[in-house]
Design an enzyme around this catalytic site. Sequence first.
Site, PDB file in Angstrom:
ATOM      1  N   GLU A 177       7.857  -9.491  -8.241  1.00 37.04           N
ATOM      2  CA  GLU A 177       8.184  -9.673  -9.834  1.00 37.04           C
ATOM      3  C   GLU A 177       8.839 -10.984  -9.864  1.00 37.04           C
ATOM      4  O   GLU A 177       8.534 -11.811 -10.886  1.00 37.04           O
ATOM      5  CB  GLU A 177       8.871  -8.587 -10.494  1.00 37.04           C
ATOM      6  CG  GLU A 177       8.090  -7.306 -10.663  1.00 37.04           C
ATOM      7  CD  GLU A 177       8.900  -6.106 -10.741  1.00 37.04           C
ATOM      8  OE1 GLU A 177       9.984  -5.912 -10.835  1.00 37.04           O
ATOM      9  OE2 GLU A 177       7.965  -4.973 -10.329  1.00 37.04           O
ATOM     10  N   HIS A 205      11.136 -10.843  -4.190  1.00 36.63           N
ATOM     11  CA  HIS A 205      10.259  -9.871  -4.883  1.00 36.63           C
ATOM     12  C   HIS A 205       9.088 -10.235  -5.624  1.00 36.63           C
ATOM     13  O   HIS A 205       8.934 -11.373  -6.227  1.00 36.63           O
ATOM     14  CB  HIS A 205      11.122  -8.884  -5.795  1.00 36.63           C
ATOM     15  CG  HIS A 205      10.597  -7.570  -6.179  1.00 36.63           C
ATOM     16  ND1 HIS A 205       9.544  -7.355  -7.124  1.00 36.63           N
ATOM     17  CD2 HIS A 205      10.630  -6.354  -5.464  1.00 36.63           C
ATOM     18  CE1 HIS A 205       9.137  -6.190  -7.383  1.00 36.63           C
ATOM     19  NE2 HIS A 205       9.899  -5.596  -6.272  1.00 36.63           N
ATOM     20  N   LYS A 238      15.665  -2.502 -10.482  1.00 36.60           N
ATOM     21  CA  LYS A 238      15.123  -3.532 -11.354  1.00 36.60           C
ATOM     22  C   LYS A 238      15.772  -3.504 -12.674  1.00 36.60           C
ATOM     23  O   LYS A 238      17.084  -3.597 -12.231  1.00 36.60           O
ATOM     24  CB  LYS A 238      13.527  -3.019 -11.635  1.00 36.60           C
ATOM     25  CG  LYS A 238      12.748  -2.673 -10.720  1.00 36.60           C
ATOM     26  CD  LYS A 238      11.260  -2.885 -11.005  1.00 36.60           C
ATOM     27  CE  LYS A 238      10.527  -2.359  -9.630  1.00 36.60           C
ATOM     28  NZ  LYS A 238       9.090  -2.535  -9.455  1.00 36.60           N
ATOM     29  N   ASN A 248      15.496  -0.038  -5.538  1.00 39.94           N
ATOM     30  CA  ASN A 248      15.464  -1.369  -6.349  1.00 39.94           C
ATOM     31  C   ASN A 248      15.378  -0.716  -7.806  1.00 39.94           C
ATOM     32  O   ASN A 248      14.240  -0.361  -8.290  1.00 39.94           O
ATOM     33  CB  ASN A 248      14.088  -2.034  -5.864  1.00 39.94           C
ATOM     34  CG  ASN A 248      14.116  -3.390  -6.926  1.00 39.94           C
ATOM     35  OD1 ASN A 248      14.955  -3.742  -7.757  1.00 39.94           O
ATOM     36  ND2 ASN A 248      12.844  -4.035  -7.048  1.00 39.94           N
ATOM     37  N   GLY A 257       4.281   0.098  -8.455  1.00 39.61           N
ATOM     38  CA  GLY A 257       4.522   0.889  -9.992  1.00 39.61           C
ATOM     39  C   GLY A 257       3.199   1.316 -10.503  1.00 39.61           C
ATOM     40  O   GLY A 257       3.045   1.557 -11.712  1.00 39.61           O
ATOM     41  N   GLU A 293       5.280  -5.185   0.628  1.00 43.53           N
ATOM     42  CA  GLU A 293       4.953  -4.548  -0.666  1.00 43.53           C
ATOM     43  C   GLU A 293       3.684  -4.902  -1.305  1.00 43.53           C
ATOM     44  O   GLU A 293       3.594  -6.058  -1.873  1.00 43.53           O
ATOM     45  CB  GLU A 293       6.130  -4.980  -1.613  1.00 43.53           C
ATOM     46  CG  GLU A 293       7.475  -4.385  -1.170  1.00 43.53           C
ATOM     47  CD  GLU A 293       8.298  -3.927  -2.487  1.00 43.53           C
ATOM     48  OE1 GLU A 293       8.541  -2.899  -2.700  1.00 43.53           O
ATOM     49  OE2 GLU A 293       8.591  -4.993  -3.306  1.00 43.53           O
ATOM     50  N   SER A 335       4.942   2.421  -4.944  1.00 41.01           N
ATOM     51  CA  SER A 335       4.605   3.787  -4.858  1.00 41.01           C
ATOM     52  C   SER A 335       4.975   4.577  -3.836  1.00 41.01           C
ATOM     53  O   SER A 335       4.442   5.678  -3.776  1.00 41.01           O
ATOM     54  CB  SER A 335       3.300   3.969  -5.415  1.00 41.01           C
ATOM     55  OG  SER A 335       2.660   3.128  -6.661  1.00 41.01           O
TER      56      SER A 335
HETATM   57  C1  PEP Z   1       9.196  -2.127  -6.217  1.00 40.00           C
HETATM   58  O1  PEP Z   1       9.262  -2.594  -7.038  1.00 40.00           O
HETATM   59  O2  PEP Z   1       9.856  -2.967  -5.008  1.00 40.00           O
HETATM   60  C2  PEP Z   1       8.542  -1.093  -5.804  1.00 40.00           C
HETATM   61  C3  PEP Z   1       8.250  -0.759  -4.681  1.00 40.00           C
HETATM   62  O3  PEP Z   1       8.217  -0.371  -7.081  1.00 40.00           O
HETATM   63  P1  PEP Z   1       7.471   1.253  -6.881  1.00 40.00           P
HETATM   64  O4  PEP Z   1       8.195   1.938  -6.065  1.00 40.00           O
HETATM   65  O5  PEP Z   1       7.914   1.619  -8.435  1.00 40.00           O
HETATM   66  O6  PEP Z   1       6.062   0.795  -6.717  1.00 40.00           O
END
Ligand code: PEP
Length: 260
Positions: A106, A104, A14, A12, A179, A173, A219
């Site tokens: 966000e 998601h 973003k 992803n 992040g 998630e 992460s």
């Molecule tokens: C995400 O935004 O779906 C995500 C998992 O981000 P990160 O891997 O940066 O934690």
Amino acid sequence: MAVDRLPLIAGNWKMNLDHLQAIAFTQKLAWTLRDARHDYASTEVALFPPFTDLRSIQNLIEGDKFDLAYGGQDLSAHDAGAYTGEVSGGFLRSLGSTYVLVGHSERRQYHGETDDMVRAKVSAALRNDLTPIICVGETEADLAQYGPSAVPVTQLSAALNGVSPAEIVIAYEPVWAIGTGKAASEEQAQQVSAALRATVTEVWGLDSGDATRILYGGSVRASNISALMRQPDVDGALVGGASLDVTEFSSICRFLKHVV
Ligand code: PEP
């Protein structure tokens, strides 16, 4: 990881990489995976670029016959009409998308997406022949109050409510892991993934529960993917930050080389 579910590593991006950067990145990723003799039949790789990159990605992937899949980071609940700024599932499909991210954290956090909106988007994706990757996960406060599984399971139940059995992918998630560099433990990833699979089984039956792929996201790095992928109910990863680094992401895609 169960043998009969094809692992999926999804990146992803973003709101990163414009269409020119996307072309250069995707070329480099495909060549890196080719040089490493990546077997796409053993691990599927999918990219989720910004909408404005999708046509360029389609031209590149189709033109160079790369085995990469791709899709949108979001879609409209509507198929067409007076919805300024929205992008329909039909448009994503006509650009060769296989998947679309839905719900998601966000989108839930910054765009006010409710469980009802997520369900409407899941239906829109399926109506347009896209496989939704339904994202669910608990915040730090949820974790403290309810434990890890309750909120993701409630979000998934709401997303599937009234939806007929279909191919979907689920991404667990934890919001606190996105992040932050602080991934969930593999035990937690497994516990919640098992609870999510049980939810699919309860709503749609055993065959759907068995067939549905569940990704972990938050992460994920080359250094923790192997332990996550050893869990029986974890079938892949949704990768944010690390998907913007070709070396790191290709190493994550090649996790089978490090999983014993
Ligand atoms: C995400 O935004 O779906 C995500 C998992 O981000 P990160 O891997 O940066 O934690």
